[in-house]
Design an enzyme around this catalytic site. Structure first.
Site, PDB file in Angstrom:
ATOM      1  N   HIS A 361      24.991  -9.261 -23.315  1.00  0.00           N
ATOM      2  CA  HIS A 361      24.204 -10.389 -22.013  1.00  0.00           C
ATOM      3  C   HIS A 361      24.936 -11.716 -22.270  1.00  0.00           C
ATOM      4  O   HIS A 361      24.460 -12.511 -21.712  1.00  0.00           O
ATOM      5  CB  HIS A 361      22.949 -10.533 -22.434  1.00  0.00           C
ATOM      6  CG  HIS A 361      22.152  -9.556 -22.546  1.00  0.00           C
ATOM      7  ND1 HIS A 361      21.403  -9.177 -21.215  1.00  0.00           N
ATOM      8  CD2 HIS A 361      21.718  -8.438 -23.131  1.00  0.00           C
ATOM      9  CE1 HIS A 361      20.818  -8.099 -21.109  1.00  0.00           C
ATOM     10  NE2 HIS A 361      21.006  -7.455 -22.341  1.00  0.00           N
ATOM     11  N   LYS A 552      16.155 -22.877 -14.665  1.00  0.00           N
ATOM     12  CA  LYS A 552      16.775 -21.883 -15.725  1.00  0.00           C
ATOM     13  C   LYS A 552      16.892 -22.677 -16.950  1.00  0.00           C
ATOM     14  O   LYS A 552      16.594 -23.827 -16.900  1.00  0.00           O
ATOM     15  CB  LYS A 552      18.245 -21.321 -15.426  1.00  0.00           C
ATOM     16  CG  LYS A 552      18.953 -22.715 -14.737  1.00  0.00           C
ATOM     17  CD  LYS A 552      20.450 -22.159 -14.153  1.00  0.00           C
ATOM     18  CE  LYS A 552      20.392 -21.772 -12.825  1.00  0.00           C
ATOM     19  NZ  LYS A 552      20.533 -20.162 -12.991  1.00  0.00           N
ATOM     20  N   ARG A 553      17.245 -22.105 -18.225  1.00  0.00           N
ATOM     21  CA  ARG A 553      17.476 -22.934 -19.281  1.00  0.00           C
ATOM     22  C   ARG A 553      18.411 -23.913 -19.478  1.00  0.00           C
ATOM     23  O   ARG A 553      19.229 -23.868 -18.399  1.00  0.00           O
ATOM     24  CB  ARG A 553      17.823 -21.698 -20.427  1.00  0.00           C
ATOM     25  CG  ARG A 553      16.840 -20.910 -21.118  1.00  0.00           C
ATOM     26  CD  ARG A 553      15.885 -21.851 -21.620  1.00  0.00           C
ATOM     27  NE  ARG A 553      16.186 -22.396 -22.951  1.00  0.00           N
ATOM     28  CZ  ARG A 553      15.622 -21.870 -24.237  1.00  0.00           C
ATOM     29  NH1 ARG A 553      15.105 -21.008 -24.252  1.00  0.00           N
ATOM     30  NH2 ARG A 553      15.994 -22.624 -25.286  1.00  0.00           N
ATOM     31  N   THR A 662      19.420 -13.724 -13.295  1.00  0.00           N
ATOM     32  CA  THR A 662      18.289 -12.923 -12.468  1.00  0.00           C
ATOM     33  C   THR A 662      17.701 -13.835 -11.672  1.00  0.00           C
ATOM     34  O   THR A 662      16.939 -13.228 -10.761  1.00  0.00           O
ATOM     35  CB  THR A 662      17.298 -12.025 -13.697  1.00  0.00           C
ATOM     36  OG1 THR A 662      17.114 -13.150 -14.607  1.00  0.00           O
ATOM     37  CG2 THR A 662      18.204 -10.966 -14.051  1.00  0.00           C
TER      38      THR A 662
HETATM   39  O1  CBF Z   1      21.224 -10.198 -18.688  1.00  0.00           O
HETATM   40  C1  CBF Z   1      20.127 -11.043 -18.498  1.00  0.00           C
HETATM   41  C2  CBF Z   1      20.448 -12.380 -18.976  1.00  0.00           C
HETATM   42  O2  CBF Z   1      20.694 -12.750 -20.236  1.00  0.00           O
HETATM   43  C3  CBF Z   1      21.047 -14.009 -20.417  1.00  0.00           C
HETATM   44  O3  CBF Z   1      19.968 -14.912 -20.234  1.00  0.00           O
HETATM   45  C4  CBF Z   1      21.198 -14.170 -22.179  1.00  0.00           C
HETATM   46  O4  CBF Z   1      20.437 -14.640 -22.787  1.00  0.00           O
HETATM   47  N1  CBF Z   1      22.551 -14.014 -22.631  1.00  0.00           N
HETATM   48  C5  CBF Z   1      22.334 -14.439 -19.720  1.00  0.00           C
HETATM   49  O5  CBF Z   1      22.511 -15.753 -20.013  1.00  0.00           O
HETATM   50  C6  CBF Z   1      22.060 -14.157 -18.259  1.00  0.00           C
HETATM   51  O6  CBF Z   1      23.223 -14.411 -17.471  1.00  0.00           O
HETATM   52  C7  CBF Z   1      21.584 -12.721 -17.997  1.00  0.00           C
HETATM   53  O7  CBF Z   1      21.021 -12.836 -16.743  1.00  0.00           O
END
Ligand code: CBF
Length: 818
Positions: A361, A552-553, A662
């Site tokens: 991810h 978002k974060r 997302t």
């Molecule tokens: O795939 C789900 C999401 O995962 C993250 O939040 C993550 O924790 N690695 C990514 O940063 C996102 O881009 C991704 O959509």
């Protein structure tokens, strides 16, 4: 997914009233007169849970007896959101609930609000896991989500008087929690530490401490599928063998210390996202839930068997590793098979590699976990031996595939040197059948950059599954007005289980009547959000301004700083008369973001945003033209309120850094237009909605790389664009820190000298595209046509489609037969 019409409620309103009363009386012991909203919430939840029970047990029975392989989704995070309304929707009981609760003299909204949101995740990854279990159940695929029931979820965010983030503990379990069922009779023992000895030619692990993993089961009802899957979250409990000797010496605290420490394992969620990990407790958590889950699956699929034939295990269940967090499951399954069930290495490896798959991810190298060999040795000595052996076998296999020694060395699972480490992403890639990224661009970059050596040698392992989100929670529940309009436009509500049907809205983008109705829905959502915000956060938002959101974060790569710099430059332009105030399109900007508590630059950015908001919102010169709000503690609930009200969504990360995103999907599906870079799933969203219906700006991945190569000099951009210079100078001069020039000096210094994520390089393009955005917004019919096309063309981003892709490309399984 087969299209379904909305499910029919299993009860009438009258019956449901009786059920609620029964729960009040026999479960809570309160009379109707005494019952508070919170009591009604608990009673209704328990009543709803009873309705799920038969389908839940039937689904499990069919799973164990059936010939369909189940899915085990191993994830350290499940950001499930509130449960009650979701369960009501999936059972078809929304109306009956509203009516019953009103009849009992309560406001359904207040009853629903009494539910405390479990914050068992950090952000995208955890919410994705929750969407996926929803879709698995809705598709009728037998599945377990396996994770941890943290006592403290993600911290509660507050802001102090200076606008700084303050983290408060989120002890969500201090409240009534009717959804999780704790099952002491299905607990598992998980052990740590000690040493490995040889006994009769066999390796035997002699751990020194153990913890009891107790499952807490959450039912996951499918939408209209009649199936109910399981989210099994493990809670750590100590064994009651405490040190009597120490206790007798009156050292009570020392005597209970090991118990307290054992229970600490599931006490707190690590509040990190995409930042490096490395904490001992974190490894303990990972092993804790994975070991318990693997043993649990063996118990479930081979009931009562002492010596089951585990060569059939990969036919019973396939495990998805949600990022590197559960990857310790690979050596654990090897250990179970070899040490507990006497399989030889090759058979065990064959079973293991067929059982696991890995989803990556991230693209940030620092977010790919590596664990020091010393730490694994200390906590899990037998696993370290097994990992070393996996490494040796793997290197031998590589030697048969290539003569390139450097490449082989680069691919080591266990690194060499004084402080060797285990690369969990490499272990996952070597030890699983498939590896997938979460958007096309991300999967490509995984193959080309992050895991290139692996993809060169094992190309068939690699695939893509673009993320998706559940339309039930994020359209139907979050946006009932739009849902009703979609159903009216399509003449059916089947779109909730087949989101591709949204395509049927395309022609309606040219139907002026429909466009007007769509605009009315958006406006009503804005009014509703303004009311909610006033009530919940105490600020006024004017629904007659453009609602522009970035939630978002907080991370430098996501570039909240780009948004704030553009906003300041806009503010400055109005103040110094560079733009005529009458020409300024009124805009309200919303931020929502938590920063990891130890992430200094992210926290400073939060402080800056809050102070920009303070200055802008109190400046009469820009009143009615620009407002900035930053509601604290962004969570699923706030998302469900804010997303439907948003008109312009920001997805402005540096190209090549956001794996997928997302939020971008949720906003487009709710009729917001996106301003974004060619990053993550933005690329696919733009392809689907059409380039004309997406505000694209910024450097591409290749351009970013070329700029790094040539030597990036951010100061050049500062000098070149007076708007940017003005914004940064304003920050430096203390405009947003009561005249103090030092407060934001670390941010400014970073922008001007490093700016690793190239905020400055993308500033001009971002500031320029605002003109296009505002021009279009001034033509409401055109704006709304494009917004409708966003809704109509993003059905692909349903988590049902994503799960279907996993079924086909990775899991090779299918729904249970009826
Ligand atoms: O795939 C789900 C999401 O995962 C993250 O939040 C993550 O924790 N690695 C990514 O940063 C996102 O881009 C991704 O959509």
């Amino acid at each position: 997914m087969t299209e379904q019409t909305a499910p029919k409620s299993p009860v009438t309103t009258e019956q449901f009233i009786d059920e609620i009363k029964e729960q009040l009386k026999y479960n809570q012991g309160v009379t109707l007169e005494q019952a508070t909203d919170a009591d009604i919430y608990v009673a209704s939840s328990l009543a709803v849970r009873r309705h799920l029970m038969d389908s839940w047990t039937a689904t499990q029975k069919a799973m164990v007896e059936g010939n369909t392989k189940a899915v085990g989704y191993l994830s350290a995070e499940f950001l499930i959101g509130k449960q009650l309304r979701n369960a009501l929707l999936n059972l078809g009981m929304l109306t009956e609930f509203d009516e019953a609760v009103k009849t009992l003299g309560h406001d359904p909204q207040l009853v629903v609000d009494a539910e405390y949101e479990p914050g068992l995740g950090n952000g995208g990854l955890g919410r994705l896991a929750a969407c996926y279990v929803d879709s698995l159940a809705s598709l009728g695929v037998p599945a377990f989500g396996y994770g941890i029931q943290y006592k403290y979820g993600i911290f509660k965010q507050e802001f102090d008087a200076e606008g700084k983030q303050v983290e408060r503990p989120d002890y969500w379990l201090a409240n009534d929690e009717p959804w999780g069922h704790i099952d002491y009779n299905r607990s598992q023992k998980v052990s740590f530490g000690g040493e490995v000895v040889e006994e009769n030619g066999k390796k035997v692990w002699k751990p020194v401490w153990s913890v009891r993993a107790v499952p807490v089961d959450y039912m996951v009802p499918g939408y209209a599928s009649g199936r109910v899957d399981t989210l099994r979250l493990w809670s750590a409990k100590s064994y009651d063998e405490f040190d009597l000797l120490t206790f007798n010496k009156s050292e009570y605290l020392d005597a209970v210390k090991p118990q307290v420490e054992a229970e600490n394992i599931s006490k707190i969620l690590y509040p990190e996202d995409s930042t490096p990990q490395g904490k001992r407790l974190r490894l303990e958590q990972q092993y804790f839930f994975v070991a318990a889950s693997l043993h649990d699956a063996i118990r479930v699929f081979y009931p009562g068997q002492d010596k089951p034939d585990l060569t059939t295990f990969p036919d019973k269940i396939t495990f998805q590793l949600n990022d590197t967090h559960p990857v310790i499951g690979i050596p654990e399954l090897m250990r179970i098979l070899i040490d507990e069930y006497d399989y030889d290495w090759d058979t065990a490896w064959d079973i293991t590699t067929k059982t696991f798959n890995y989803t990556c991810h991230t693209l940030l190298p620092e977010a790919l976990e590596v664990w020091p060999v010393d730490l694994i040795n200390e906590l899990l000595p037998r696993h370290m031996e097994i990992i070393n052996e996996i490494n040796e076998h793997f290197l031998a296999e590589l030697k048969g595939l290539t003569r390139d020694k450097e490449r082989i060395n680069r691919m080591r699972i266990v690194t060499e040197g004084e402080h060797p480490q285990v690369r969990m992403a490499y272990l996952a890639t070597a030890g699983g059948s498939h590896v997938n990224g979460v958007a096309e661009l991300h999967s490509q970059l995984l193959k080309d950059v992050t895991l290139r050596d692996f993809s060169d040698l094992f190309p068939t392992k690699f695939t893509n599954v673009t993320n998706g989100v559940t339309p039930r929670r994020f359209i139907r529940l979050a946006n009932p007005r739009l849902s009703a309009l979609i159903t009216e436009g399509l003449g059916t509500d089947k779109w909730l289980s087949d989101l591709d049907l949204l395509q049927g809205l395309v022609p309606l983008a040219n139907d002026d009547e429909f466009v007007k109705k769509f605009a009315e829905v958006k406006h009503a959502n804005k009014v509703a959000f303004a009311n909610f915000a006033k009530d919940r956060y105490g600020f006024e938002a004017n629904p007659d301004t453009m609602f522009n959101t970035m939630v978002k974060r907080l991370h430098e790569y996501k570039r909240q700083s780009l948004k704030i710099l553009a906003l300041i430059s806009r503010y400055a332009a109005i103040k110094n008369g560079t733009v005529n105030v009458d020409d300024v399109l009124p805009r309200t900007v919303f931020f929502g973001a938590k920063a990891a508590p130890g992430y200094y630059m992210a926290k400073l950015t939060i402080q800056l945003i809050n102070n920009v908001a303070r200055v802008v919102n109190n400046d009469p010169d820009v009143k009615g033209k620009l407002a900035v709000h930053f509601p604290a503690n962004y969570n699923v609930r706030l998302a469900q309120h804010l997303i439907p009200a948003t008109e312009l969504d920001e997805q402005i990360s540096q190209a090549g850094k956001e794996a997928s995103g997302t939020g971008n999907m949720k906003f487009a599906l709710n009729g917001a237009l996106t301003v974004g870079t060619l990053d993550g799933a933005n690329v696919e969203i733009r392809e689907r909605v059409g380039a004309d219906n997406f505000f694209l700006f910024g450097l591409t991945v290749d351009e970013v790389e070329a700029l790094y190569e040539e030597g990036y000099d951010p100061a050049k951009y500062y000098e070149a664009d007076p708007r940017l210079k003005m914004a940064i100078d304003m920050i430096s001069s203390g405009t947003f820190s009561d005249g103090d020039r030092n407060t934001y000096a670390p941010l400014v210094a970073d922008w001007l000298t490093k700016d690793y994520f190239m905020t400055l390089a993308d500033f001009s393009a971002y500031a320029d595209i605002q003109y296009q955005i505002e021009d279009l917004y001034r033509q409401p019919m055109e704006w709304n046509r494009k917004a409708i096309l966003n809704v109509a063309n993003t059905g692909y981003f349903s988590s049902d489609r994503a799960i279907e892709d996993y079924l086909e490309r990775i899991w090779h399984t299918s729904p249970l037969a009826d």
